[in-house]
Motif scaffolding. Structure first.
Motif, PDB file in Angstrom:
ATOM      1  N   ARG A 130       1.370  -6.900   5.272  1.00  0.00           N
ATOM      2  CA  ARG A 130       2.652  -6.689   5.201  1.00  0.00           C
ATOM      3  C   ARG A 130       3.182  -6.285   7.021  1.00  0.00           C
ATOM      4  N   MET A 131       4.137  -7.024   7.585  1.00  0.00           N
ATOM      5  CA  MET A 131       4.554  -6.984   8.630  1.00  0.00           C
ATOM      6  C   MET A 131       5.765  -8.191   9.029  1.00  0.00           C
ATOM      7  N   PRO A 132       6.688  -6.916   8.853  1.00  0.00           N
ATOM      8  CA  PRO A 132       8.220  -8.547   8.992  1.00  0.00           C
ATOM      9  C   PRO A 132       8.251  -9.042  10.807  1.00  0.00           C
ATOM     10  N   VAL A 133       8.466  -9.453  10.941  1.00  0.00           N
ATOM     11  CA  VAL A 133       8.405  -9.915  12.846  1.00  0.00           C
ATOM     12  C   VAL A 133       9.628  -9.414  13.486  1.00  0.00           C
ATOM     13  N   GLN A 134       9.917  -8.192  14.075  1.00  0.00           N
ATOM     14  CA  GLN A 134      11.112  -7.915  14.353  1.00  0.00           C
ATOM     15  C   GLN A 134      11.448  -9.128  15.661  1.00  0.00           C
ATOM     16  N   ASP A 135      10.546  -9.548  16.681  1.00  0.00           N
ATOM     17  CA  ASP A 135      11.264 -10.191  17.563  1.00  0.00           C
ATOM     18  C   ASP A 135       9.564 -10.586  18.037  1.00  0.00           C
ATOM     19  N   VAL A 136       9.516 -11.548  19.127  1.00  0.00           N
ATOM     20  CA  VAL A 136       8.164 -12.372  19.416  1.00  0.00           C
ATOM     21  C   VAL A 136       8.568 -12.153  21.072  1.00  0.00           C
ATOM     22  N   TYR A 137       8.198 -11.299  21.999  1.00  0.00           N
ATOM     23  CA  TYR A 137       8.395 -10.999  22.817  1.00  0.00           C
ATOM     24  C   TYR A 137       8.082 -11.061  24.095  1.00  0.00           C
ATOM     25  N   LYS A 138       8.442 -12.397  25.291  1.00  0.00           N
ATOM     26  CA  LYS A 138       7.495 -12.690  26.140  1.00  0.00           C
ATOM     27  C   LYS A 138       8.568 -12.253  27.855  1.00  0.00           C
ATOM     28  N   PHE A 139       7.852 -11.165  28.489  1.00  0.00           N
ATOM     29  CA  PHE A 139       8.853 -10.384  29.547  1.00  0.00           C
ATOM     30  C   PHE A 139       7.950 -11.219  31.160  1.00  0.00           C
ATOM     31  N   THR A 140       8.650 -12.199  30.935  1.00  0.00           N
ATOM     32  CA  THR A 140       8.251 -12.865  32.701  1.00  0.00           C
ATOM     33  C   THR A 140       8.900 -12.704  33.566  1.00  0.00           C
ATOM     34  N   LYS A 141      10.263 -12.203  33.101  1.00  0.00           N
ATOM     35  CA  LYS A 141      11.149 -11.653  34.245  1.00  0.00           C
ATOM     36  C   LYS A 141      10.610 -10.318  34.602  1.00  0.00           C
ATOM     37  N   VAL A 145       8.853  -5.985  -6.986  1.00  0.00           N
ATOM     38  CA  VAL A 145       8.480  -5.166  -6.420  1.00  0.00           C
ATOM     39  C   VAL A 145       7.698  -4.095  -7.046  1.00  0.00           C
ATOM     40  N   SER A 146       7.068  -4.598  -8.688  1.00  0.00           N
ATOM     41  CA  SER A 146       5.927  -4.017  -8.989  1.00  0.00           C
ATOM     42  C   SER A 146       4.403  -4.157  -7.901  1.00  0.00           C
ATOM     43  N   ASP A 147       4.269  -5.110  -7.028  1.00  0.00           N
ATOM     44  CA  ASP A 147       3.110  -5.592  -6.638  1.00  0.00           C
ATOM     45  C   ASP A 147       3.449  -4.651  -5.288  1.00  0.00           C
ATOM     46  N   ILE A 148       5.009  -5.406  -4.617  1.00  0.00           N
ATOM     47  CA  ILE A 148       5.084  -4.236  -3.415  1.00  0.00           C
ATOM     48  C   ILE A 148       6.021  -4.007  -3.303  1.00  0.00           C
ATOM     49  N   ARG A 149       6.606  -2.706  -3.257  1.00  0.00           N
ATOM     50  CA  ARG A 149       7.891  -2.540  -3.498  1.00  0.00           C
ATOM     51  C   ARG A 149       8.760  -2.448  -1.827  1.00  0.00           C
ATOM     52  N   GLU A 150       8.095  -2.409  -0.271  1.00  0.00           N
ATOM     53  CA  GLU A 150       8.579  -2.432   0.452  1.00  0.00           C
ATOM     54  C   GLU A 150       9.622  -3.453   1.392  1.00  0.00           C
ATOM     55  N   THR A 151       8.474  -4.729   0.363  1.00  0.00           N
ATOM     56  CA  THR A 151       9.160  -6.154   1.181  1.00  0.00           C
ATOM     57  C   THR A 151       9.321  -6.994  -0.436  1.00  0.00           C
ATOM     58  N   SER A 152      10.087  -6.216  -1.837  1.00  0.00           N
ATOM     59  CA  SER A 152      10.552  -6.770  -2.016  1.00  0.00           C
ATOM     60  C   SER A 152      12.319  -6.130  -2.835  1.00  0.00           C
ATOM     61  N   ILE A 176      15.968  -4.785  -5.685  1.00  0.00           N
ATOM     62  CA  ILE A 176      14.316  -4.619  -5.873  1.00  0.00           C
ATOM     63  C   ILE A 176      14.359  -5.925  -6.665  1.00  0.00           C
ATOM     64  N   ILE A 177      13.420  -6.860  -5.875  1.00  0.00           N
ATOM     65  CA  ILE A 177      13.237  -8.066  -6.891  1.00  0.00           C
ATOM     66  C   ILE A 177      12.141  -8.456  -7.823  1.00  0.00           C
ATOM     67  N   LEU A 178      12.652  -8.523  -8.893  1.00  0.00           N
ATOM     68  CA  LEU A 178      11.977  -8.492  -9.856  1.00  0.00           C
ATOM     69  C   LEU A 178      10.665  -9.453  -9.540  1.00  0.00           C
ATOM     70  N   GLU A 179      11.526 -10.676  -9.781  1.00  0.00           N
ATOM     71  CA  GLU A 179      10.715 -12.469 -10.377  1.00  0.00           C
ATOM     72  C   GLU A 179      11.301 -13.127  -8.923  1.00  0.00           C
ATOM     73  N   PRO A 180       9.943 -14.252  -8.476  1.00  0.00           N
ATOM     74  CA  PRO A 180      10.736 -14.826  -7.886  1.00  0.00           C
ATOM     75  C   PRO A 180      11.290 -16.239  -8.916  1.00  0.00           C
ATOM     76  N   LEU A 181      12.010 -17.494  -9.055  1.00  0.00           N
ATOM     77  CA  LEU A 181      12.255 -18.177  -9.496  1.00  0.00           C
ATOM     78  C   LEU A 181      12.099 -19.397  -8.777  1.00  0.00           C
ATOM     79  N   LYS A 182      11.678 -20.542  -9.400  1.00  0.00           N
ATOM     80  CA  LYS A 182      11.588 -21.875  -8.588  1.00  0.00           C
ATOM     81  C   LYS A 182      12.990 -22.634  -7.980  1.00  0.00           C
TER      82      LYS A 182
END
Ligand SMILES: Nc1nc2c(ncn2[C@@H]2O[C@H](COP(=O)(O)OP(=O)(O)O)[C@@H](O)[C@H]2O)c(=O)[nH]1
Lengths: 603, 293
Positions: free
Chosen positions: A226-237, A394-401, A416-422
């Motif tokens: 799991r990796m939350p995306v912080q940014d997409v960089y393009k330093f063309t300058k 939370v019971s699967d991956i704490r960090e992303t809950s 902390i997220i316990l359950e996804p709901l529809k």
């Protein structure tokens, strides 16, 4: 499982517990007996107490140290730094503060371990439970319970066992397993740094031994990536043509060559390289790393998405969730107020849908029909997001809950997220994610196509009351854009109804499926690089949400034609005098220009 | 992963969060070891680039070698470099070295005041023009809304009360008691109009960590930190009238690491060579409440 090496580094602990149960005393005793105090300090504080005929308290010692300039130990309202033979420690948030919970949460979330102090005579009290519960919600795995003031119960083993069994029972219910229970007396020093002769029945560690015995925090290198995306960089300058997706891996690991999916969008690509600066080239990144990588195929991803592997368990994507929420702000959490919810790097608007349970230290199973969550309370809530987000439970991956709620510019609570709901779009969203994962990409990178056409593909939805000048305005807009060289197409709802929808037309009230199909057709045309103008009668907010589920949400503009908005839709623009077609089209054009829509730009 | 990797990764994460959340972002670069490590971490975070402005406050009493070093690095690393000065105070001799004020007031004028004016874009700024190879007056731009600073919690009492992201009002004042909570990897990135945020990616680092990292990464630093045989070196750098060297034979980062590990300075505060800290008891805390870093 790899352990973070914490040897020469500082280890942080937090002391919690009901007021007056002896947090400062145990801490003061620990400092005094482990030789951390500057010479003569203890004696001088005792002397001051004697002169003022007050009984000596270790809490005074800690206060006195606040004014100290010495380096062996530093104390202020936020932390105590001290050393044992084994390593350096930071005790976060010296006890006794008024804003205890708020600071405890800040402190405990940075802590490697926690002590929870309980008075042997008084036994388990409300805040013993509240703090224990919060430590669990915050995710502190290493918790040691100190049963203090054993001198007041004559070091009676059965009293210790009684407290231990009552509190273990409670912690068990909230899913926490403490490392150990220590019978101690902060005042007399029993089992703080030296094993007490008065507790021959106790074979465990002293407070100091448990402190030095704590392990580093396990890093979650195993488990799904799991990796939350912080940014997409393009330093063309700066003359750099790399497109780098940057973030922090919070679970699992990833290698060059792996197939990656970004959620909620469902976009896929192969990981080409892991980029670094001033260090050896890397082939793998794992939990704790803050890498950047390039992708083999060009896709549009952005901050807020979460990168996962194509193979293996995927996080949930939805806009409703059940969570354990703790509230820290003075103004309570209420329904009908918009909060900003931050989850990973995603951020969006959220409302409290319901509170199902408020944590009551005396009765864990009690249901409360309350409508708000007061400061320092923990409740089980249903939260509704404006746009879907991707998360684990939370019971699967704490960090992303884990998420926080922001109110009036400040973090006001966490959960902390316990359950996804529809939600209303779940049925369609599941199809869309599958569609994107299976999608066979064209040989032409999207950027090249957009450059050739000189435009940004866009969906313009023109809706409004029956008989309003929707179609006239939409077609005039199409003509204008076409004559300027844009690749643009008009698509009325009816065009889909008798073709793509022929099989379901008239078959009951299946408006949602009609809209889903319209959105799918739109998706294809937009992927082909086109500017698409769609018209339909009286779309509601849910209809638009359904379209957004299929079509890239950033590239949609919703226009309502007519003096009165007759549905719950939240249009980007309302055309109030549609009779004046020229003027109406002008307004739409200006709005699009302001939003930087349609025109191609390199980045 | 060792302890330096843990620190590095966390700081990199914070720097990127800052970059993602603020359009007008600047980093204070005092030329000292901490902010130079911070600058290096920015190059790590952005893969060799530094995509925001570096800000230096020139009191005109900085040790000359510091300025030479600053401009050399600016050229080599293509930095977007800006410096500001309280020219009124300097011009009218309103400073401690010129004899008209005490040390604390001098810091307040030449540093805090100058900083406020650079941040709010009310004062004169000089920007390095890489084409011309020299500083040119910067047409006053927008105020900075995010300021990255290299303070560490272990340095001194008041700094340990800091958060990673900390809001300051228009007057740059800091309300220590009323700080919002900050936990997990979430920061307070929102702020009311007119306010700005200070960002502290080095909060968890110690003096030892900084030197270990300089040694590991071979980060170029000013030579004033090293003894050249005379048994003296600077441990903390500032203006020459108020900064004094310490007794030490350490000739390079590795020797400084060794010196710190053996506890040579364990009873002497790191900033003890900085005279302003000692005036009026809590000198630095007083300065910091009013906006000093
Ligand atoms: N008899 C006895 N009293 C204690 C002990 N530990 C703390 N106390 C007393 O309990 C009171 C509260 O202690 P303190 O450390 O200030 O509690 P805190 O509020 O949890 O920090 C003080 O009067 C202490 O002297 C102990 O082990 N035995």
């Amino acid at each position: 499982m790899e352990l973070a090496v914490k040897d020469r580094d500082t280890f942080s602990v937090v002391f919690t517990g009901h007021v007056d149960h002896g947090k400062s005393t145990v801490l003061g005793r620990l400092l005094a007996d482990s030789g951390a105090l500057p010479q003569g300090k203890l004696e001088s504080v005792r002397e001051t107490c004697r002169l003022n005929s007050r009984p000596f308290e270790y809490a005074f010692l800690i206060d006195a140290l606040k004014d100290e300039q010495s380096q062996g130990i530093t104390i202020d309202s936020a932390r105590v730094f001290f050393k044992t033979k084994k390593r350096d420690y930071i005790v976060i948030d010296a006890p006794g503060h008024v804003e205890f919970i708020r600071n405890m949460v800040t402190g405990a979330s940075r802590a490697d371990a926690a002590f929870l102090v309980i008075d042997a005579l008084e036994g388990v009290r409300e805040n013993s439970k509240r703090h224990g519960y919060l430590l669990g919600v915050l995710g502190i795995k290493t918790i040691v319970v100190i049963v203090n003031k054993m001198d007041l119960v004559s070091f009676d083993r059965s009293r210790f066992e009684a407290v231990k069994s009552e509190f273990s029972g409670f912690l068990d219910k909230v899913g926490l397993v403490p490392v150990s229970f220590i019978p101690a007396s902060g005042l007399m020093g029993d089992n703080v740094t030296v094993r007490s002769e008065k507790t021959p029945w106790y074979g465990g560690r002293t407070v100091l031994e448990s402190l030095d015995g704590f392990d580093g925090i396990p890093v979650l290198t195993e488990g799904p990536f799991r990796m939350p995306v912080q940014d997409v960089y393009k330093f063309t300058k700066f003359g750099d043509s790399r497109r780098i997706v940057a973030g922090r891996v919070v679970s699992g690991s990833v290698k060059a060559g792996d197939e990656i999916v970004f959620l909620p969008s469902g976009k896929c690509a192969r990981l080409k390289s892991i980029e670094t600066f001033n260090s050896a080239p890397k082939l793998e990144a794992s939990a704790g790393d803050s890498p950047g990588f390039t992708l083999a195929e060009e896709i549009y991803v952005k901050r807020g998405e979460i990168a996962v592997k194509k193979e293996g368990p995927r996080p949930n994507v939805t806009s409703r969730l059940r969570a354990s929420v703790f509230w820290l702000s003075e103004s309570p959490m209420v329904k009908d107020k918009e909060y900003t919810l931050k989850l990973g790097t995603a951020r969006g608007s959220a409302v409290l849908e319901s509170i199902d349970k408020i944590f009551d230290p005396e009765d864990l199973d009690k249901d409360t029909g309350e409508n708000s969550l007061l400061r320092n309370k923990v409740g089980e809530c249903v939260i509704k997001l404006k746009r879907p987000m991707s998360f684990d439970i939370v019971s699967d991956i704490r960090e992303t809950s884990r998420f926080v709620l922001v109110s009036d510019n400040n973090i006001a609570g966490g959960g902390i997220i316990l359950e996804p709901l529809k939600d209303k779009q779940s049925w369609s969203r599941d199809k869309v994610i599958q569609r994107d994962i299976k999608w066979e990409k064209s040989a032409i990178p999207y950027r090249l196509r957009h450059r050739r056409y000189g435009q940004k593909p866009w969906l313009i939805v023109v809706t409004g009351e029956k008989d309003a000048a929707r179609k006239t305005i939409a077609k005039k807009l199409e003509e204008d854009l076409f004559s300027e060289g844009k690749i643009v197409y008009f698509l009325g709802m009816v065009n889909v109804l008798y073709g793509v929808d022929a099989d379901i037309k008239g078959a009951g009230n299946d408006k949602e499926e009609h809209i889903r199909r319209l959105a799918e057709v739109s998706h294809i045309m937009i992927d082909a690089g086109m500017i698409l103008i769609v018209t339909a009668i009286e779309f509601s907010r849910e209809d638009i949400d359904l379209i957004r589920t299929s079509v890239e949400s950033d590239n949609i503009t919703v226009i309502w034609v007519g003096n009165k908005v007759t549905t719950d839709i939240e249009p980007d623009l309302v055309i109030e005098r549609p009779e004046d077609v020229e003027n109406s089209v002008g307004k739409i054009r200006r709005h699009l220009a302001e939003k930087n829509a349609l025109e191609y730009d390199e980045e | 992963m060792n302890h330096l990797d843990i620190l590095e990764n966390k700081s990199v994460y914070i720097l990127r969060e800052a970059y993602a959340n603020f359009k007008n972002l600047g980093m204070l670069w005092s030329i000292g070891k901490d902010s130079t490590v911070l600058l290096w971490l920015a190059r790590k975070a952005f893969f060799g680039h530094v995509p925001f402005t570096l800000i230096h406050i020139d009191t005109s009493y900085k040790i000359p070698e510091m300025i030479e070093y600053r401009d050399k690095i600016t050229r080599e690393w293509h930095l977007n470099m800006v410096y500001g000065k309280n020219e009124t105070a300097i011009g009218s001799g309103n400073s401690y070295p010129a004899g008209k004020t005490d040390r604390i007031t001098c810091c307040g004028l030449l540093k805090t005041q100058a900083l406020k004016e650079v941040l709010s874009a009310e004062g004169v700024r000089y920007r390095f023009d890489h084409g011309k190879g020299k500083y040119v007056q910067d047409p006053n731009g927008d105020p900075f809304t995010g300021i990255i600073a290299g303070i560490r919690a272990d340095e001194e009492g008041s700094r340990s009360k800091e958060r990673y992201f900390s809001s300051r009002d228009k007057e740059n004042a800091w309300d220590i008691g009323e700080q919002p909570p900050e936990f997990w990897n979430y920061y307070n990135t929102d702020f009311p109009p007119g306010a700005h945020l200070r960002i502290h990616p080095l909060l968890d680092w110690t003096e030892l960590n900084v030197w270990e990292y300089i040694d590991r990464e071979k980060i170029p630093t000013v030579s004033l930190y090293y003894s050249k045989g005379g048994g003296k070196r600077y441990r903390s750098l500032g203006c020459y009238p108020c900064t004094f060297p310490v007794e030490s034979d350490a000739k390079d980062p590795a020797e400084i690491v060794e010196e710190l590990r053996t506890g040579k300075f364990s009873n002497i505060a790191e900033r003890s060579g900085r005279a302003q800290d000692r005036e009026d008891g809590g000198g630095l805390e007083t300065l910091r409440r009013e906006g000093y870093m």
